[in-house]
Design a protein around this motif. Structure first.
Motif, PDB file in Angstrom:
ATOM      1  N   PRO A  13       0.261  -1.316   0.082  1.00 22.66           N
ATOM      2  CA  PRO A  13      -0.349   0.079   0.124  1.00 22.66           C
ATOM      3  C   PRO A  13       1.020   1.296  -0.132  1.00 22.66           C
ATOM      4  N   PRO A  14       0.396   2.791  -0.619  1.00 28.66           N
ATOM      5  CA  PRO A  14       0.780   3.265  -0.477  1.00 28.66           C
ATOM      6  C   PRO A  14       1.231   4.081   0.743  1.00 28.66           C
ATOM      7  N   THR A  15       2.519   4.862   0.848  1.00 29.87           N
ATOM      8  CA  THR A  15       2.770   5.383   2.278  1.00 29.87           C
ATOM      9  C   THR A  15       1.608   6.886   2.485  1.00 29.87           C
ATOM     10  N   ALA A  16       1.819   6.912   3.871  1.00 26.05           N
ATOM     11  CA  ALA A  16       1.055   8.043   4.068  1.00 26.05           C
ATOM     12  C   ALA A  16       2.046   9.564   3.196  1.00 26.05           C
ATOM     13  N   ALA A  17       0.510  10.745   2.871  1.00 19.88           N
ATOM     14  CA  ALA A  17       1.671  11.584   2.163  1.00 19.88           C
ATOM     15  C   ALA A  17       2.616  11.932   3.211  1.00 19.88           C
ATOM     16  N   TYR A  18       3.577  12.741   2.532  1.00 18.24           N
ATOM     17  CA  TYR A  18       4.329  13.310   2.914  1.00 18.24           C
ATOM     18  C   TYR A  18       4.346  14.811   2.249  1.00 18.24           C
ATOM     19  N   THR A  19       4.138  15.534   3.209  1.00 20.14           N
ATOM     20  CA  THR A  19       4.166  17.405   2.341  1.00 20.14           C
ATOM     21  C   THR A  19       5.978  17.859   2.331  1.00 20.14           C
ATOM     22  N   VAL A  20       6.445  17.914   1.364  1.00 17.56           N
ATOM     23  CA  VAL A  20       7.373  18.492   1.192  1.00 17.56           C
ATOM     24  C   VAL A  20       7.773  20.395   1.296  1.00 17.56           C
ATOM     25  N   THR A  21       8.000  20.976   2.197  1.00 14.66           N
ATOM     26  CA  THR A  21       8.716  22.050   2.859  1.00 14.66           C
ATOM     27  C   THR A  21       9.752  22.797   3.034  1.00 14.66           C
ATOM     28  N   GLU A  22      10.097  23.573   2.749  1.00 16.70           N
ATOM     29  CA  GLU A  22      10.827  24.416   3.031  1.00 16.70           C
ATOM     30  C   GLU A  22      12.134  24.025   3.514  1.00 16.70           C
ATOM     31  N   GLU A  23      11.727  23.845   4.792  1.00 16.31           N
ATOM     32  CA  GLU A  23      12.505  23.947   6.530  1.00 16.31           C
ATOM     33  C   GLU A  23      13.070  21.629   5.819  1.00 16.31           C
ATOM     34  N   ARG A  24      12.192  21.901   4.766  1.00 16.14           N
ATOM     35  CA  ARG A  24      12.549  19.679   5.262  1.00 16.14           C
ATOM     36  C   ARG A  24      13.218  19.611   4.025  1.00 16.14           C
ATOM     37  N   VAL A  25      13.313  19.935   2.900  1.00 17.93           N
ATOM     38  CA  VAL A  25      14.296  20.332   2.119  1.00 17.93           C
ATOM     39  C   VAL A  25      15.665  20.779   2.399  1.00 17.93           C
ATOM     40  N   ARG A  26      15.925  22.095   3.493  1.00 16.61           N
ATOM     41  CA  ARG A  26      16.869  22.753   3.660  1.00 16.61           C
ATOM     42  C   ARG A  26      18.179  21.746   4.573  1.00 16.61           C
ATOM     43  N   GLU A  27      17.217  20.414   5.665  1.00 20.04           N
ATOM     44  CA  GLU A  27      17.834  20.337   6.330  1.00 20.04           C
ATOM     45  C   GLU A  27      17.925  18.661   5.639  1.00 20.04           C
ATOM     46  N   PHE A  28      17.546  18.509   4.625  1.00 16.56           N
ATOM     47  CA  PHE A  28      18.118  17.375   4.010  1.00 16.56           C
ATOM     48  C   PHE A  28      19.515  17.633   2.868  1.00 16.56           C
ATOM     49  N   PRO A  82      10.933  17.588 -11.520  1.00 16.08           N
ATOM     50  CA  PRO A  82      11.509  17.928 -10.241  1.00 16.08           C
ATOM     51  C   PRO A  82      10.694  17.865  -9.020  1.00 16.08           C
ATOM     52  N   VAL A  83      10.763  17.623  -7.658  1.00 12.45           N
ATOM     53  CA  VAL A  83      10.454  17.649  -6.558  1.00 12.45           C
ATOM     54  C   VAL A  83      10.162  19.109  -5.941  1.00 12.45           C
ATOM     55  N   VAL A  84       8.843  20.064  -5.566  1.00 11.58           N
ATOM     56  CA  VAL A  84       9.273  20.952  -5.005  1.00 11.58           C
ATOM     57  C   VAL A  84       8.766  21.556  -3.896  1.00 11.58           C
ATOM     58  N   VAL A  85       8.783  22.228  -3.465  1.00  9.35           N
ATOM     59  CA  VAL A  85       8.163  22.730  -1.713  1.00  9.35           C
ATOM     60  C   VAL A  85       6.549  22.939  -2.386  1.00  9.35           C
ATOM     61  N   GLY A  86       5.887  22.013  -1.713  1.00 14.25           N
ATOM     62  CA  GLY A  86       4.342  22.170  -1.812  1.00 14.25           C
ATOM     63  C   GLY A  86       3.983  20.902  -2.376  1.00 14.25           C
ATOM     64  N   ASP A  87       5.009  20.368  -2.359  1.00 13.83           N
ATOM     65  CA  ASP A  87       4.117  18.757  -2.829  1.00 13.83           C
ATOM     66  C   ASP A  87       4.149  17.310  -1.984  1.00 13.83           C
ATOM     67  N   GLU A  88       2.844  17.915  -2.338  1.00 13.90           N
ATOM     68  CA  GLU A  88       2.285  15.948  -1.265  1.00 13.90           C
ATOM     69  C   GLU A  88       2.744  14.599  -1.711  1.00 13.90           C
ATOM     70  N   LEU A  89       4.202  13.986  -1.083  1.00 14.66           N
ATOM     71  CA  LEU A  89       3.971  12.176  -1.934  1.00 14.66           C
ATOM     72  C   LEU A  89       3.721  11.621  -1.370  1.00 14.66           C
ATOM     73  N   THR A  90       3.380  10.985  -2.060  1.00 13.30           N
ATOM     74  CA  THR A  90       3.064   9.186  -1.551  1.00 13.30           C
ATOM     75  C   THR A  90       4.229   7.896  -3.107  1.00 13.30           C
ATOM     76  N   ALA A  91       4.955   6.836  -1.456  1.00 13.52           N
ATOM     77  CA  ALA A  91       5.317   6.103  -2.401  1.00 13.52           C
ATOM     78  C   ALA A  91       4.941   4.856  -2.519  1.00 13.52           C
ATOM     79  N   GLU A  92       3.997   4.252  -3.741  1.00 15.54           N
ATOM     80  CA  GLU A  92       4.178   2.349  -3.058  1.00 15.54           C
ATOM     81  C   GLU A  92       4.572   1.657  -3.911  1.00 15.54           C
ATOM     82  N   LEU A  93       5.955   0.731  -3.110  1.00 11.33           N
ATOM     83  CA  LEU A  93       6.916  -0.313  -3.300  1.00 11.33           C
ATOM     84  C   LEU A  93       5.948  -1.185  -4.188  1.00 11.33           C
TER      85      LEU A  93
END
Length: 144
Positions: A13-28, A82-93
């Protein structure tokens, strides 16, 4: 004990949604030594979402993977955009391949990463090496 060969072809099943924020991208970017100028996230950023999907696979009790026996063998990405701030991403493996070599399970996975509209963003491919038990009683952390 080897992982059940019928795992190949299974989709989780897909993961829970992950919201891409400016803070998360900067930390990464800071944690990985990547550059980030406020545009697209660093090229390896989707590992954050893909790792959630891989963790789901490894924590599924029906699969039979012991996390302490896993080595991450390979990782690559194929982008739709590309992945950008504001994206809500899920992954299905999906487990694409599974083979046993020398007592180890070689597990090839594909995580389809999509946005909130279900549109493709990136595909993350990973190879996980799950080593089998040895005679040194390492399941308990003890010595032989």
């Amino acid at each position: 004990m080897p992982v059940d060969p019928t795992l190949a072809g299974r989709t989780f099943p897909p993961t829970a949604a992950y919201t891409v924020t400016e803070e998360r991208v900067r930390e990464f970017a800071a944690a990985t030594g990547s550059s980030y100028d406020g545009g697209a996230a660093p090229a390896t950023f989707p590992i954050v979402v893909a790792f959630g999907a891989m963790t789901g696979l490894m924590e599924d009790p029906e699969v039979g993977i012991a996390l302490h026996r896993v080595v991450h063998g390979e990782q690559r990405f194929s982008y739709t955009r590309p992945v950008v701030v504001g994206d809500e991403l899920t992954a299905e493996l999906t487990v694409d391949t599974l083979r046993q070599i020398g007592g180890a399970d070689i597990i090839g996975t594909r995580s389809e990463i999509t946005d909130a509209d279900g549109k493709p963003v990136c595909t993350a491919f990973a190879t996980l090496v799950h080593r089998g038990p040895s005679d040194d009683n390492d399941d308990t952390g003890g010595e032989a």
